[in-house]
Design an enzyme around this catalytic site. Structure first.
Site, mmCIF file in Angstrom:
data_model
loop_
_atom_site.group_PDB
_atom_site.id
_atom_site.type_symbol
_atom_site.label_atom_id
_atom_site.label_comp_id
_atom_site.label_asym_id
_atom_site.label_seq_id
_atom_site.Cartn_x
_atom_site.Cartn_y
_atom_site.Cartn_z
ATOM 1 C CB VAL A 12 -6.746 -16.006 -6.685
ATOM 2 C CG1 VAL A 12 -5.587 -16.730 -7.340
ATOM 3 C CG2 VAL A 12 -7.682 -17.013 -6.027
ATOM 4 C CB ALA A 13 -10.174 -14.060 -3.596
ATOM 5 C CB ALA A 14 -7.435 -11.828 0.716
ATOM 6 C CB ALA A 15 -12.537 -12.322 3.040
ATOM 7 C CE LYS A 34 -14.119 -18.990 2.617
ATOM 8 N NZ LYS A 34 -15.598 -18.918 2.554
ATOM 9 C CG ASP A 187 -23.280 -12.734 2.257
ATOM 10 O OD1 ASP A 187 -23.853 -11.641 2.147
ATOM 11 O OD2 ASP A 187 -22.044 -12.845 2.398
#
Length: 285
Positions: A12-15, A34, A187
């Site tokens: 659903v999310a990526a980095a 994660k 951050d």
């Protein structure tokens, strides 16, 4: 078994370092999982060695004739190798998800609206499920919210008022981290902050991504408070510059250079003028 069987097929999310999947656990509801990309540590290690090699080369370059006349022995006076080494160590620290789990739990102990001990700040921090966490996998409570990067287009009066409330909460939270506890989310960009709608309709500020927490020593926290007080009541930017030097927030060579010191004091004066409300000099009390 439940964690894996309920895992979404696609992230659903990526980095660059990891990807986030959604799953669920019995009795705990939806969770975010994660997962670190396979082989990413080796890639980062190779890149780190390249960076350190470049830093060693640049740091070893001799000074130009004009620099040598001023007593400088190297072309670049900055300690590039140690700076790069610190940068690399922080990257590897952030890649160990057990560190992130511990950081998140520490931040929650201070500021979570569910279990935080702060009397001034209350924000949403996802619960960690440590029994499922490793250095490559992090499992935490799923938080529904809207990233602050996506709230800028809200122009209705109610939405504007809510966003202003989020700004107040984020300022209170940041000041508490900087001056009270000394434990800072390192951050806090808008992509790691959420606008969360509570059941009662109110909004709350949520934090994500606890790869790195910074620690502000008490001496520095006290010094920053004194710096603001000096400027508010004495309006002495030069004294503030000296205080920053004593706290080792500014290199001594900058303070010893009259031109640099003057420019610093001027910059501080402009910054304070734009951010502080000074008391009326003619008011009594």
């Amino acid at each position: 078994e439940a964690l894996l069987s309920n895992l979404t097929e696609e992230p659903v999310a990526a980095a660059s370092v990891g990807q986030v999947y959604r799953s669920s656990l019995p009795g705990r509801g939806d969770v975010a999982v994660k997962v670190q990309r396979p082989g990413i540590r080796d890639v980062v290690a190779r890149d780190a060695e390249l960076l350190l090699g470049v830093a060693r080369f640049l740091e070893g370059l001799p000074a130009l004739p004009g620099q040598r006349e001023e007593g400088q022995t190297r072309l670049i006076s900055t300690e590039l190798v140690s700076t790069t080494g610190e940068f690399v160590s922080r990257i590897f620290e952030e890649m160990d998800y057990t560190n992130e789990a511990n950081n998140c739990q520490l931040f929650a102990e201070l500021y979570s609206e569910h279990a935080g001990n702060s009397t001034d700040v209350s924000v949403v921090v996802p619960r960690i499920y440590p029994e499922y966490c490793t250095e490559n996998v992090l499992v935490m409570e799923w938080i529904d919210g809207k990233k602050l990067t996506d709230v800028g287009s809200d122009d209705e009066d109610e939405a504007v008022a809510e966003n202003l409330e989020l700004i107040r909460q984020s300022i209170d939270s940041t000041l508490s981290q900087l001056l009270v506890t000394g434990v800072m989310h390192a951050d806090p960009h808008a992509g790691n902050l959420l606008k969360i709608r509570r059941d009662d309709g109110s909004v709350a500020l949520g934090y994500l991504d606890f790869g790195i927490l910074s620690t502000i020593p008490e001496r520095v926290r006290d010094g920053l408070t004194c710096a603001v007080a000096l400027q508010v009541f004495e309006r002495d930017a030069d004294a503030v510059a000296s205080l920053f030097g004593e706290l080792m927030l500014i290199p001594q060579e900058v303070l010893d250079d009259d031109g640099e010191r003057s420019a610093l004091a001027e910059a501080l004066e402009v910054t304070f003028e734009e951010s502080l409300l000074y008391p009326d000099a003619g008011a009594g009390g």
